[in-house]
Scaffold this active site. Structure first.
Site, PDB file in Angstrom:
ATOM      1  CG  ASP A 162      -5.755  -6.824  -5.811  1.00  0.00           C
ATOM      2  OD1 ASP A 162      -6.382  -7.791  -5.402  1.00  0.00           O
ATOM      3  OD2 ASP A 162      -4.937  -6.192  -5.107  1.00  0.00           O
TER       4      ASP A 162
ATOM      5  CG  HIS B 153      -1.897  -1.048   1.360  1.00  0.00           C
ATOM      6  ND1 HIS B 153      -1.862  -1.977   2.367  1.00  0.00           N
ATOM      7  CD2 HIS B 153      -2.983  -1.345   0.598  1.00  0.00           C
ATOM      8  CE1 HIS B 153      -2.891  -2.820   2.228  1.00  0.00           C
ATOM      9  NE2 HIS B 153      -3.583  -2.457   1.158  1.00  0.00           N
TER      10      HIS B 153
ATOM     11  N   GLY C  91      -2.889  -1.250  -7.428  1.00  0.00           N
ATOM     12  CA  GLY C  91      -1.763  -2.177  -7.466  1.00  0.00           C
ATOM     13  C   GLY C  91      -1.940  -3.251  -8.525  1.00  0.00           C
TER      14      GLY C  91
END
Ligand code: AMP
Length: 273
Positions: free
Chosen positions: A144, A28, A141
């Site tokens: 995914d 993240h 990201g």
């Protein structure tokens, strides 16, 4: 949030959003770094943290999904995030909520086949977020990959005036893709979970010099996954990274994605071969 977003817009301040479900990790934070780079020194980065109930099926881990908001806020502050947006369920889904966003092509396979209402939930919440934050840039990201492709398609199809950036997958030292769900793995499962990344490398190596049949390669990968007693393969797919259409002949540049259960924990990973 909406008022702040309007003020930034009026002042011509570039804004990037990084949508997350929280329980933040290095993956993240790498998106935040990418977002800061994209908006430049005058820009603002907003992280949203929301465990979105509509993207979980009733049988899935919504209630158990890991949460640690105070730690997340601290990590965001340290990473130069100016605002952490944490809407409540009532704010996102007010009583009588009955409007959803459905992408009808890229959503059918892989995660969409295994989790039939998942992308409807994702598209709906991301569209709402785009309307509320009104960002110039949104960073997702590659971890995914299918989700990022669907969000890009949705943004284009629905004329959201923003750019969707897809940032690379961050991995642990042993190759396991960082994920909030890794926390659920027992030490034994954690050790065996490297098999996802191994499978990506094995497929890459197999097609390095000549193409391979997708059918045969799926069998090969399934056999590799089966060497880990706790792993249960959900799917492995080979597809065109632009259209997400499955391919029969796998070669360099083909995208591979897989999902593997360890007990109740389901991990996903993907790569361009
Ligand atoms: P999540 O909180 O799992 O919904 O993820 C929020 C965003 O972080 C999504 O765009 C994910 O693709 C991205 N993300 C999750 N894990 C990683 C990772 N290991 N590396 C890079 N991005 C990631």
């Amino acid at each position: 949030m909406q008022q702040q977003a309007r003020a930034w817009k009026k002042a011509g301040v570039p804004v990037a959003v990084v949508p997350t479900m929280g329980y933040l990790h290095g993956g993240h934070l790498s998106l935040v770094v990418r977002a800061r780079k994209a908006v430049g020194p005058r820009g603002k980065v907003v992280v949203s943290i929301y465990v979105n109930p509509t993207q979980f099926a009733p049988t899935e881990d919504l209630k158990k999904y890991p949460r640690d908001l105070s730690r997340d806020k601290q990590l965001c502050r340290g990473a130069g995030v100016v605002l952490v947006f944490t809407p409540s369920d009532k704010q996102v889904y007010p009583e009588g909520f009955s409007t959803y966003v459905v992408e009808e092509k890229l959503s059918k396979s892989m995660e969409g086949a295994s989790r039939p209402t998942h992308f409807r939930g994702v598209c709906t919440v991301v569209a709402k977020l785009f309307n509320i934050v009104a960002p110039d840039i949104a960073v997702f990201g590659a971890k995914d990959f299918q989700q990022a492709s669907i969000v890009q398609r949705m943004a284009r199809d629905l004329n959201f005036p923003l750019k969707v950036i897809v940032a690379p997958t961050l991995r642990e030292r042993d190759g396991l893709a960082m994920s909030s769900r890794n926390k659920f793995l027992t030490p034994d499962q954690r050790a065996q979970a490297t098999v996802l990344n191994e499978a990506l490398h094995e497929a890459s190596a197999t097609v390095k010099n000549k193409p391979a049949s997708a059918y045969r390669l799926k069998e090969q990968i399934a056999a590799h996954i089966a060497t880990r007693p706790q792993a249960r393969l959900d799917y492995v797919e080979f597809f065109d990274p632009k259209t997400l259409e499955p391919v029969q002949s796998v070669k360099c540049g083909t995208q591979m994605a897989l999902a593997v259960f360890f007990g109740k924990t389901r991990l996903i990973d993907n790569a361009t071969l």
